[in-house]
Design a protein around this motif. Structure first.
Motif, PDB file in Angstrom:
ATOM      1  N   ASN A  13       0.797  -1.460  -0.275  1.00 55.46           N
ATOM      2  CA  ASN A  13       0.001  -0.053   0.006  1.00 55.46           C
ATOM      3  C   ASN A  13       0.807   0.985  -0.614  1.00 55.46           C
ATOM      4  OD1 ASN A  13      -1.246   2.231   1.274  1.00 55.46           O
ATOM      5  ND2 ASN A  13      -3.154   0.635   1.366  1.00 55.46           N
ATOM      6  N   PRO A  14       0.650   1.927  -0.836  1.00 53.86           N
ATOM      7  CA  PRO A  14       1.564   3.635  -1.087  1.00 53.86           C
ATOM      8  C   PRO A  14       1.412   3.801   0.247  1.00 53.86           C
ATOM      9  CG  PRO A  14      -0.514   3.439  -3.458  1.00 53.86           C
ATOM     10  CD  PRO A  14      -0.467   2.172  -2.269  1.00 53.86           C
ATOM     11  N   ASN A  15       0.053   4.229   0.513  1.00 56.96           N
ATOM     12  CA  ASN A  15       0.188   5.548   1.337  1.00 56.96           C
ATOM     13  C   ASN A  15       0.650   4.113   3.388  1.00 56.96           C
ATOM     14  OD1 ASN A  15      -1.591   7.293   0.111  1.00 56.96           O
ATOM     15  ND2 ASN A  15      -3.641   5.873   1.283  1.00 56.96           N
ATOM     16  N   ASP A  16       0.737   3.363   3.256  1.00 61.17           N
ATOM     17  CA  ASP A  16       1.310   2.647   4.204  1.00 61.17           C
ATOM     18  C   ASP A  16       2.790   2.736   4.511  1.00 61.17           C
ATOM     19  OD1 ASP A  16      -0.938   2.053   6.187  1.00 61.17           O
ATOM     20  OD2 ASP A  16      -1.673   0.401   4.624  1.00 61.17           O
ATOM     21  N   GLU A  18       3.890   4.544   2.683  1.00 59.72           N
ATOM     22  CA  GLU A  18       4.699   6.169   3.322  1.00 59.72           C
ATOM     23  C   GLU A  18       4.740   6.711   4.012  1.00 59.72           C
ATOM     24  OE1 GLU A  18       2.412   9.496   1.241  1.00 59.72           O
ATOM     25  OE2 GLU A  18       3.362  11.001   2.076  1.00 59.72           O
ATOM     26  N   LEU A  19       4.088   6.271   5.167  1.00 53.57           N
ATOM     27  CA  LEU A  19       3.665   6.499   6.729  1.00 53.57           C
ATOM     28  C   LEU A  19       5.180   6.274   7.012  1.00 53.57           C
ATOM     29  CD1 LEU A  19      -0.294   6.830   6.519  1.00 53.57           C
ATOM     30  CD2 LEU A  19       1.390   8.351   6.775  1.00 53.57           C
ATOM     31  N   HIS A  22       8.189   7.443   6.301  1.00 56.99           N
ATOM     32  CA  HIS A  22       8.147   9.088   7.091  1.00 56.99           C
ATOM     33  C   HIS A  22       8.293   8.774   8.499  1.00 56.99           C
ATOM     34  CE1 HIS A  22       6.717  12.771   7.667  1.00 56.99           C
ATOM     35  NE2 HIS A  22       6.325  12.318   9.067  1.00 56.99           N
ATOM     36  N   ARG A  26      12.011   9.887  10.429  1.00 63.88           N
ATOM     37  CA  ARG A  26      12.627  10.389  11.451  1.00 63.88           C
ATOM     38  C   ARG A  26      13.096  10.113  12.902  1.00 63.88           C
ATOM     39  NH1 ARG A  26       7.222  13.837  13.566  1.00 63.88           N
ATOM     40  NH2 ARG A  26       8.072  13.867  15.675  1.00 63.88           N
ATOM     41  N   LYS A 119      -0.819  -2.357  13.358  1.00 65.81           N
ATOM     42  CA  LYS A 119      -0.040  -0.885  13.215  1.00 65.81           C
ATOM     43  C   LYS A 119      -2.193  -0.281  14.227  1.00 65.81           C
ATOM     44  CE  LYS A 119       1.040  -1.689   8.752  1.00 65.81           C
ATOM     45  NZ  LYS A 119       0.972  -1.779   7.112  1.00 65.81           N
ATOM     46  N   ILE A 121      -4.208   2.678  15.059  1.00 65.31           N
ATOM     47  CA  ILE A 121      -4.899   3.606  14.454  1.00 65.31           C
ATOM     48  C   ILE A 121      -4.175   5.847  14.021  1.00 65.31           C
ATOM     49  CG2 ILE A 121      -7.117   5.094  13.523  1.00 65.31           C
ATOM     50  CD1 ILE A 121      -8.536   2.801  13.578  1.00 65.31           C
ATOM     51  N   PHE A 123      -1.678   7.840  14.464  1.00 61.81           N
ATOM     52  CA  PHE A 123      -0.232   7.860  13.638  1.00 61.81           C
ATOM     53  C   PHE A 123       0.969   7.751  15.056  1.00 61.81           C
ATOM     54  CE2 PHE A 123       2.357  10.480  10.880  1.00 61.81           C
ATOM     55  CZ  PHE A 123       3.109   8.913  10.240  1.00 61.81           C
ATOM     56  N   SER A 124       0.611   9.188  15.772  1.00 58.75           N
ATOM     57  CA  SER A 124       1.520   9.397  17.166  1.00 58.75           C
ATOM     58  C   SER A 124       1.768   8.139  18.068  1.00 58.75           C
ATOM     59  CB  SER A 124       0.789  10.443  17.957  1.00 58.75           C
ATOM     60  OG  SER A 124       0.375  11.707  17.176  1.00 58.75           O
ATOM     61  N   GLN A 127       3.774   6.061  15.037  1.00 55.12           N
ATOM     62  CA  GLN A 127       5.014   6.655  15.051  1.00 55.12           C
ATOM     63  C   GLN A 127       5.963   5.927  16.464  1.00 55.12           C
ATOM     64  OE1 GLN A 127       4.498  10.691  14.451  1.00 55.12           O
ATOM     65  NE2 GLN A 127       5.537  10.569  12.836  1.00 55.12           N
TER      66      GLN A 127
END
Lengths: 150, 506
Positions: A13-16, A18-19, A22, A26, A119, A121, A123-124, A127
């Motif tokens: 999944n491109p979104n996953d 990228e995230l 990302h 970091r 994973k 939901i 985002f913090s 990360q």
């Protein structure tokens, strides 16, 4: 290819993608990552075949982050292939997926997965998970020696 | 063959014959004996009288040895033909005269002392010839018995004739008696035999008269009537039994068919259910993977928006982003709760002996993120042990306790009490709080999916928790109900059937 690959990220999944990248960036983990987009490619990479033929099978990444829902060959199939072969059995594999379905958990652990992460939901939180993950597998964990890949 | 085994006909004949022969024999015999005796007595008297008369007549001629006179006197005896011999002897025993003269003197016996004797040759009489006590000689006479014997022979013939005649009469009599006595019996016997062979109980024996045989026939016919009635009843019973048997066979057949149909339907339904279950599983699997991913993406990009343009965003924009992220969190929780509800619905109970207190303690411990910073007084009573699914029952506690913690939020001191009260269907475990409670008129909405009694801005929630709790309790065959008052608190009760052991002391 100057530095050894420390993390293999298997994500379609491109979104996953990228995230995840990302989050890894970091925490300064992105430069040691290789990304493959389906199960077949992941197996080619780890078994050093096809376009990864020049790779050495006894120097795998320190950890494989494996999604379960993948095109062609799905995550559990990849897991079965890796844990079913003495040359790849020692590679630490972390399943990282959206679901925490009982079925997936049972199957993954029965196939010999080293860790299973749902994973979050938020985002913090995600990360944070990535940070812990990288820190643990790359810094704390003692990776298997080449002799373990035979 | 013994007499008792003879046919009645022969028995009767024999009896009649025997009786007549015996009676006739006795009669003829006694008559003959009497006749013989009286004949002999008469003959003896007659013979002796004649002999004495003759002796007297010849006495003078003997005294004087006058043979001629003696011969004349004897000659007169011719008149009596039955005197076949007569002789006169002198006192020396010399034969003086004889009768008949044609018979040789040697044919006459010698003189003998007085005697009267019956011999087959006749009646022999010897008499002395005496005058005033002086014996001068003796007299001999022989009487012929042939005529008498002839008479006796005639008697015998007559008796035989009578016997034969009476035998014929007896035979006729017995034949007549047979028609009167044995024939009805034989007919009865014949009827009985015919019935026993043909099994026709409608046949009746003919009544010969009003005597004992008539009574016997009546009794026999009555018996036949009864047998016929019973036979008919028996036949009817048999028919009914056969019908009942046929009916039961038919119904057994029907039951079998029904069973087969039922089994078929059960198989079909099972297959359908399995298919549905399979589909549902695939669906929930897909939901758990695919519904969460976009939520993660939305949250992540929203946060990245803030992180990378933090300074450039207006307060309103930040508020919008916060709302987006809150919505995503709620949606995520909803997905998780729904997945859990669906999992519980399909769960197979893993029943075991479970003590509820340790389970409760674990559930309270799991709530620590929610209870952090809260002032809560836990009042926990000893709870019974149940045969139940520990994981699911823990979810019940987790949900009820989480609700209790949530709805006592506004209280400076939350009091949450867990205990047990008796109920008709076993002990009811309760969770009581002093929270905001609710109006009992909405209690029917408590356990419905997505049903909520509070606004989201008052208390967060998906409206799935109590539905899940109810489903778990129902799976265990128990009940769940609530008691509450607005602003006073709420109590949730649930049962799990009969307890497996007495409450443990804590």
């Amino acid at each position: 290819m100057s530095e050894p690959i420390e993390i293999l990220l298997v994500e379609d999944n491109p979104n996953d993608l990228e995230l995840t990248l990302h989050a890894l960036e970091r925490h300064n983990l992105a430069n040691k990552i290789h990304v493959v987009r389906d199960g077949e490619e992941a197996l080619d990479f780890l078994f050093c075949r096809g376009r990864f033929a020049e790779r050495k099978i006894d120097s795998p990444p320190k950890v494989v982050l494996l999604d379960l829902k993948l095109p062609k060959v799905d995550g559990l199939e990849v897991l079965r292939a890796l844990k079913g072969d003495s040359r790849t059995r020692a590679i630490p594999i972390v399943v990282m997926t959206s679901s925490k379905q009982q079925r997936d958990l049972v199957d993954s652990y029965q196939l010999g997965v080293n860790s299973y992460i749902q994973k979050p939901i938020n985002f913090s939180e995600f990360q944070e998970v990535i940070r812990h993950l990288g820190y643990y597998w790359l810094a704390i964990n003692q990776p298997p020696p080449p002799a373990a890949f035979q | 063959m013994k007499l008792r085994d003879l046919p009645i006909k022969q028995k009767l004949t024999t009896a009649i014959m025997l009786t007549s022969v015996v009676v006739l024999g006795l009669t003829a015999g006694s008559f003959t004996i009497y006749d013989v005796l009286s004949f002999r007595k008469n003959l003896r008297q007659t013979a002796q009288t004649i002999a004495q008369i003759t002796a007297a007549q010849t006495s003078a001629s003997v005294e004087f040895d006058d043979e001629k006179t003696a011969g004349d006197i004897l000659d007169k005896l011719r008149a009596e033909p039955t005197i076949v011999q007569a002789a006169v002897y002198d006192k020396t025993g010399k034969l003086l005269a004889r009768h008949p003269l044609s018979m040789a003197a040697s044919a006459f016996p010698a003189a003998h002392s007085p005697e009267t004797r019956f011999e087959p040759s006749g009646l022999h009489i010897f008499l002395p010839i005496a005058v005033e006590g002086q014996v001068y000689g003796s007299l001999y006479m022989r009487w012929d018995l042939t005529p008498a014997y002839d008479r006796f022979r005639l008697y015998g013939v007559m008796a035989l004739c009578v016997l034969v005649g009476s035998t014929i009469i007896a035979l006729l009599l017995s034949h007549w008696l047979q028609t009167r006595i044995s024939k009805p019996i034989l007919e009865l016997t014949e009827t009985a035999r015919a019935i026993s062979v043909k099994k026709d109980y409608l046949v009746r024996a003919k009544k010969p008269g009003d005597d004992e045989l008539g009574e016997l026939t009546d009794a026999f016919n009555h018996m036949l009537t009864q047998i016929h009635e019973r036979d008919a009843a028996l036949g009817q019973n048999q028919a009914q039994l056969q019908k009942a048997l046929a009916d039961s066979q038919k119904s057994a057949e029907a039951v079998r068919a029904l069973n087969a149909d039922l089994e078929h339907r059960v198989q079909e339904r099972t297959a359908e259910l399995q298919a549905a279950n399979h589909e549902l599983e695939a669906f929930t699997y897909s939901v758990s993977h695919d519904l969460r991913s976009p939520l993660r993406h939305i949250d992540a990009y929203a946060q990245m928006l803030v992180e990378e343009n933090g300074a450039g965003l207006s307060g309103e924009a930040r508020r919008c982003i916060d709302r987006i992220r809150l919505g995503v969190q709620n949606m995520g929780r909803l997905v998780d709760d729904l997945l859990n509800l669906s999992r519980v619905g399909r769960a197979e109970l893993q029943k075991e002996m479970v003590a509820l207190n340790p389970l409760l303690d674990e559930a309270i411990l799991d709530l620590k993120t929610e209870t952090r910073g809260r002032n809560i007084e836990w009042r926990i009573s000893p709870l019974p042990s149940f045969c139940c699914d520990a994981g699911l029952v823990k979810q019940v506690f987790a949900n009820l306790l989480s609700n209790a913690v949530k709805y006592t939020g506004p209280r400076p001191l939350a009091v949450i009490e867990i205990g047990v009260v008796p109920a008709p269907d076993g002990p009811a475990v309760f969770v009581r709080d002093n929270g905001v409670g609710f109006n009992m008129k909405y209690s029917n909405k408590l356990f419905g999916v997505f049903q909520r009694l509070h606004r989201p801005d008052e208390f967060e929630g998906t409206g799935v928790g109590l539905a899940t709790v109810q489903r778990i309790v129902h799976l265990h065959g128990g009940r769940i109900w609530a008691d509450a008052e607005l602003d006073k608190g709420a109590t949730f009760y649930f049962t799990l059937g009969q307890p497996a052991a007495a409450p443990e002391k804590t």
